[in-house]
Design a protein around this motif. Structure first.
Motif, short mmCIF file in Angstrom:
data_model
loop_
_atom_site.label_atom_id
_atom_site.label_comp_id
_atom_site.label_asym_id
_atom_site.label_seq_id
_atom_site.Cartn_x
_atom_site.Cartn_y
_atom_site.Cartn_z
N ASP B 161 0.85 -1.19 0.00
CA ASP B 161 0.00 0.00 0.00
C ASP B 161 0.90 1.25 0.00
N ARG B 162 0.56 2.22 -0.80
CA ARG B 162 1.35 3.46 -0.92
C ARG B 162 1.50 4.13 0.47
N ARG B 163 0.44 3.97 1.30
CA ARG B 163 0.45 4.60 2.62
C ARG B 163 1.61 4.11 3.50
N ILE B 164 1.95 2.83 3.35
CA ILE B 164 3.05 2.26 4.15
C ILE B 164 4.34 3.01 3.80
N ILE B 165 4.55 3.20 2.50
CA ILE B 165 5.76 3.90 2.05
C ILE B 165 5.77 5.34 2.57
N ASP B 166 4.64 6.02 2.41
CA ASP B 166 4.56 7.42 2.85
C ASP B 166 4.83 7.57 4.35
N GLU B 167 4.21 6.70 5.13
CA GLU B 167 4.35 6.80 6.59
C GLU B 167 5.78 6.49 7.03
N LEU B 168 6.38 5.47 6.39
CA LEU B 168 7.72 5.06 6.83
C LEU B 168 8.80 6.01 6.32
N GLU B 169 8.51 6.66 5.21
CA GLU B 169 9.44 7.67 4.71
C GLU B 169 9.70 8.73 5.77
N ALA B 170 8.64 9.04 6.52
CA ALA B 170 8.73 10.10 7.52
C ALA B 170 9.60 9.72 8.72
N VAL B 171 9.71 8.44 9.00
CA VAL B 171 10.47 8.04 10.20
C VAL B 171 11.82 7.41 9.88
N CYS B 172 12.05 7.08 8.62
CA CYS B 172 13.35 6.49 8.26
C CYS B 172 14.35 7.60 7.94
N ASP B 173 15.63 7.30 8.16
CA ASP B 173 16.67 8.29 7.84
C ASP B 173 16.87 8.39 6.34
N LYS B 174 16.58 7.29 5.64
CA LYS B 174 16.84 7.29 4.21
C LYS B 174 15.87 6.34 3.50
N VAL B 175 15.46 6.72 2.32
CA VAL B 175 14.64 5.83 1.50
C VAL B 175 15.41 5.56 0.20
N ILE B 176 15.59 4.30 -0.09
CA ILE B 176 16.26 3.93 -1.35
C ILE B 176 15.20 3.27 -2.22
#
Lengths: 290, 180
Positions: B161-176
């Motif tokens: 789900d796109r929401r998982i990516i959006d939410e975790l983007e906010a708490v991770c130091d980096k998104v690859i």
């Protein structure tokens, strides 16, 4: 030299393997497998006591205030009895006088429960630090009638809500359960409330820290039968049995603790072969609905 | 793969990373990641939570690439509980997120361990709704921050789900994102 390096590497590898196996054993034990573990001996501030439940005391800033009354609420199979027995086992091992008042299960059955977790209740009983006694809840209703007569001035002798065995002055008391006592008062709710108030006052007078079990739903929103218990108690600890698909997950919360700071989270709890273990960092992912 | 190697060089030791991957090249990416962590976390160990490949399959893939599996502890939610291995704990089902979390508890608290890999968020999404996956992933990230562990969460873009990516983007130091 290569031979030396190889043997060094083998020794290192062996060390890593055994530490990995130790990690596996630790996790398996936390999850479900039987284990025996020494309860850490912690000397708390004299005004507070620890429970000795792994993980639970980490949720408390200083401990449970000495002499506090703690309601332990939860549904069937949530671990109330085990948790309470474990607290008594911890304190009896440290030489404190502990009394388990059962209004449901027999003494033998409770001793068996404790032995199932690798504890040695018979030794503690022999040493005089643990007393497990079964009471008849209907005897309580009779004592309440006497209390009421005394209140009306029809009875002049002093009546105690609980008669302890002679020469046994407990500092930790467990009552299992208030729900069983309540059932003996069927149709006499006011009498039950009077009794509960007397009981809390009595424990306060003798300075004992008490753990009072109440039976609730698996996902309780009301933590005692009459509601008066959680109001009178200094602390309320709630045990949950959450459903997730076809499995249930245990969780625990310190809902209230007068006079001491504590974590305000619902966290994971497991019953292992060594008793109850709490995981203060682990939130639970079960369904909060019953 | 060259993309991955370039991106991996930007991950420092104490980072929480969300790795979004395409469905193809699954094994190469995982092994590349493991190799990177074993290299950058010399002298310490890591944990690998697997929700879509059995422990034995990962072990043989590591062997093929000469990666040191003795430094990795596995939490296998796929194989079932009949198996037994020194460096693995087998969970009955990926349904109990609490049990997975409890299994990670001693790893977070053990200073010999310095990284945790979760494979994968899309596999978790089969068993749990997006809210639950987000809550679980956030809890793992919070604990890895608290205990100064590196954390990496892997997910296949098409199966999440796109929401998982959006939410975790906010708490991770980096998104690859290797799908771009």
């Amino acid at each position: 030299m290569i031979g030396v390096k190889n043997s060094q590497h083998k020794a290192e590898l062996k060390g890593t393997q055994s530490s990995m196996a130790a990690m596996r054993d630790q996790i398996e034990k936390s999850l479900h497998v039987h284990r025996k573990k020494n309860v850490p001996f912690v000397i708390p501030d004299k005004k507070y006591i620890f429970t000795g439940i792994p993980g639970f005391d980490q949720m408390l800033e200083k401990g449970i205030p000495l002499g506090a009354s703690v309601v332990v609420a939860g549904g069937a199979g949530s671990g109330k009895t085990i948790l309470t027995l474990q607290v008594l086992n911890y304190h009896a091992l440290r030489g404190e006088k502990c009394l388990y008042m059962s209004f449901e299960e027999s003494e033998d059955r409770l001793i068996q429960h404790m032995e199932d977790f690798g504890w040695n209740p018979r030794k503690l009983i022999k040493e005089g630090n643990l007393l497990i006694r079964r009471f008849n809840p209907f005897d309580i209703t009779r004592s309440v009638d006497a209390l009421l007569m005394k209140a009306k001035g029809e009875l002049l002798i002093d009546v105690k809500p609980i008669i302890f065995p002679e020469d046994f002055h407990p500092s930790i008391i467990a009552v299992d359960s208030l729900t069983a006592i309540d059932s003996a008062f069927a149709g006499k709710e006011d009498s039950y409330r009077i009794y509960i108030e007397q009981l809390f006052r009595f424990f306060e007078e003798i300075g004992a820290t008490s753990f009072l079990i109440t039976e609730t739903k698996q996902m309780p929103t009301i933590f005692s039968t009459s509601g008066v218990e959680e109001f009178l108690a200094d602390a309320v600890v709630v045990l949950y049995n959450m459903k997730r698909g076809n499995i249930r997950e245990r969780a625990i919360e310190i809902l209230k603790l007068r006079g001491a700071a504590h974590d305000r989270k619902i966290v994971a709890m497991n019953v292992t072969g060594a008793g109850v273990e709490i995981f203060p960092e682990q939130e639970v992912f079960g369904d909060m609905k019953d | 793969m060259s993309n991955l190697i370039k991106e991996l060089s930007t991950i420092s030791r104490d980072m929480r990373v969300l790795l979004i991957i395409p469905r193809e090249l699954h094994e190469d990416i995982h092994m590349g990641l493991l190799g990177h962590f074993l290299e950058t976390h010399q002298g310490s160990k890591g944990a690998y939570v697997t929700l879509n490949r059995p422990y034995k399959a990962i072990l043989s893939a590591m062997k093929k690439r000469n990666l040191d599996s003795s430094r990795v502890f596995f939490i296998d939610c796929v194989t079932g509980t009949k198996e037994r291995a020194d460096n693995c704990v087998f969970l009955r089902t990926p349904e109990s997120l609490t049990q997975i979390g409890i299994s990670l508890d001693p790893i977070f608290k053990n200073s010999d361990f310095s990284f945790v890999m979760l494979d994968s968020l899309d596999a978790l999404s089969i068993y749990h709704n997006s809210n639950m996956v987000i809550r679980f992933a956030r809890n793992i990230i919070e604990r890895s921050v608290e205990h100064k562990h590196s954390g990496i969460m892997i997910g296949v873009r098409e199966d999440m789900d796109r929401r998982i990516i959006d939410e975790l983007e906010a708490v991770c130091d980096k998104v690859i994102d290797l799908t771009k």
